[in-house]
Write a protein that holds these residues in place. Structure first.
Motif, short mmCIF file in Angstrom:
data_model
loop_
_atom_site.label_atom_id
_atom_site.label_comp_id
_atom_site.label_asym_id
_atom_site.label_seq_id
_atom_site.Cartn_x
_atom_site.Cartn_y
_atom_site.Cartn_z
N PHE A 241 -31.29 -28.81 -23.71
CA PHE A 241 -30.55 -28.59 -24.95
C PHE A 241 -31.49 -28.07 -26.02
CE2 PHE A 241 -28.62 -30.91 -28.81
CZ PHE A 241 -27.81 -29.82 -29.14
N PHE A 242 -31.41 -26.77 -26.29
CA PHE A 242 -32.19 -26.13 -27.35
C PHE A 242 -31.41 -26.27 -28.65
CE2 PHE A 242 -33.62 -24.19 -23.45
CZ PHE A 242 -34.98 -24.00 -23.63
N THR A 243 -32.02 -26.93 -29.63
CA THR A 243 -31.29 -27.26 -30.86
C THR A 243 -32.18 -27.19 -32.09
OG1 THR A 243 -29.96 -28.98 -31.93
CG2 THR A 243 -31.75 -29.75 -30.55
N GLY A 244 -31.55 -26.99 -33.20
CA GLY A 244 -32.18 -27.16 -34.51
C GLY A 244 -31.49 -28.35 -35.13
N SER A 245 -31.91 -29.53 -34.73
CA SER A 245 -31.15 -30.76 -35.01
C SER A 245 -30.90 -31.04 -36.48
CB SER A 245 -31.86 -31.97 -34.39
OG SER A 245 -33.12 -32.16 -35.02
N ASP A 246 -31.81 -30.61 -37.35
CA ASP A 246 -31.65 -30.98 -38.76
C ASP A 246 -31.16 -29.83 -39.64
OD1 ASP A 246 -33.98 -29.49 -38.69
OD2 ASP A 246 -35.15 -30.89 -39.89
N TRP A 247 -30.85 -28.67 -39.06
CA TRP A 247 -30.40 -27.55 -39.87
C TRP A 247 -29.28 -26.72 -39.24
CZ3 TRP A 247 -30.86 -22.83 -37.54
CH2 TRP A 247 -31.77 -22.74 -36.48
N CYS A 248 -29.10 -26.79 -37.95
CA CYS A 248 -28.13 -25.95 -37.24
C CYS A 248 -26.74 -26.60 -37.24
CB CYS A 248 -28.61 -25.71 -35.81
SG CYS A 248 -27.40 -24.90 -34.75
N GLY A 249 -25.82 -26.01 -37.98
CA GLY A 249 -24.47 -26.55 -38.07
C GLY A 249 -23.74 -26.59 -36.74
N TRP A 250 -23.87 -25.54 -35.93
CA TRP A 250 -23.19 -25.52 -34.63
C TRP A 250 -23.79 -26.56 -33.68
CZ3 TRP A 250 -18.65 -23.54 -34.58
CH2 TRP A 250 -18.33 -22.48 -35.42
N CYS A 251 -25.09 -26.82 -33.80
CA CYS A 251 -25.74 -27.85 -32.98
C CYS A 251 -25.17 -29.23 -33.33
CB CYS A 251 -27.24 -27.85 -33.20
SG CYS A 251 -28.05 -26.28 -32.79
N LYS A 252 -25.05 -29.48 -34.63
CA LYS A 252 -24.50 -30.76 -35.08
C LYS A 252 -23.05 -30.92 -34.63
CE LYS A 252 -27.48 -31.05 -39.15
NZ LYS A 252 -27.54 -31.08 -40.61
N ARG A 253 -22.33 -29.82 -34.67
CA ARG A 253 -20.92 -29.86 -34.25
C ARG A 253 -20.81 -30.14 -32.75
NH1 ARG A 253 -16.55 -25.39 -36.34
NH2 ARG A 253 -14.77 -26.46 -35.44
N LEU A 254 -21.67 -29.50 -31.94
CA LEU A 254 -21.68 -29.75 -30.50
C LEU A 254 -22.02 -31.21 -30.21
CD1 LEU A 254 -21.46 -28.71 -27.59
CD2 LEU A 254 -23.85 -27.97 -27.76
N GLN A 255 -23.00 -31.73 -30.92
CA GLN A 255 -23.36 -33.14 -30.77
C GLN A 255 -22.15 -34.03 -31.04
OE1 GLN A 255 -26.06 -34.77 -29.82
NE2 GLN A 255 -27.89 -33.68 -30.41
N LYS A 256 -21.50 -33.79 -32.18
CA LYS A 256 -20.38 -34.64 -32.61
C LYS A 256 -19.17 -34.52 -31.68
CE LYS A 256 -17.32 -35.47 -36.52
NZ LYS A 256 -16.87 -34.99 -37.83
#
Length: 160
Positions: free
Chosen positions: A46-61
């Motif tokens: 899972f390549f992510t920008g955990s603290d800035w990427c909105g789509w990453c946060k959305r996928l997590q949620k």
């Protein structure tokens, strides 16, 4: 009556704790490869920008925090988080590892998930066999897990 309420409180707490069981997300690729080899499961990068990427946060949620994903992940993959944060400190080793893997898998945007197997050759060089990749998909965990299952269906057989 107080005794009954106390027992009920502990039983409900135990049930809740079991339902909220957390998944193990590896950050060290060497450790993840060992687990992958031992369990004969591919790695889920899972390549992510955990603290800035909105789509990453959305996928997590929408997907990664669901019980359905947790059950699927435990049965099918070894989870690896390769993070590219802007305000969270990382060790130089993790930064280098993540940057190298970003190049190997040609990740240009976030979130990106690669499902892959890996092995070391006689010289100790790691060779990856990518199975497939996926990013954010609308439709929550049902749509996302359906796409992930299609990728897993193409998984090469485990090496002995």
């Amino acid at each position: 009556m107080k005794k009954l309420l106390l027992i009920l409180f502990f039983v409900m707490g135990a049930i809740t704790a079991g339902a909220q069981e957390t998944l193990k997300w590896h950050t060290d690729m060497i450790e993840a490869m060992k687990v992958s080899e031992k369990t004969k499961k591919p790695m889920f990068l899972f390549f992510t920008g955990s603290d800035w990427c909105g789509w990453c946060k959305r996928l997590q949620k929408e997907v990664f925090t669901t019980p359905e994903f947790a059950a699927w992940a435990k049965a099918n993959v070894v989870l690896v988080e390769l993070d590219f944060p802007r305000s969270v400190a990382q060790t130089p080793e993790i930064k280098q590892q993540n940057a190298e893997l970003q190049q190997v898998f040609r990740v240009n945007g976030y979130p990106t998930v690669w499902i892959t197997t890996a092995n070391k050759d006689k010289e100790g060089k790691v060779n990856f066999t990518p199975v497939g990749s996926i990013g954010y998909l609308a439709g929550g965990h049902p749509a996302w897990l359906e796409a992930a299952n299609k990728i897993l269906a193409n998984k090469p057989p485990a090496r002995k």
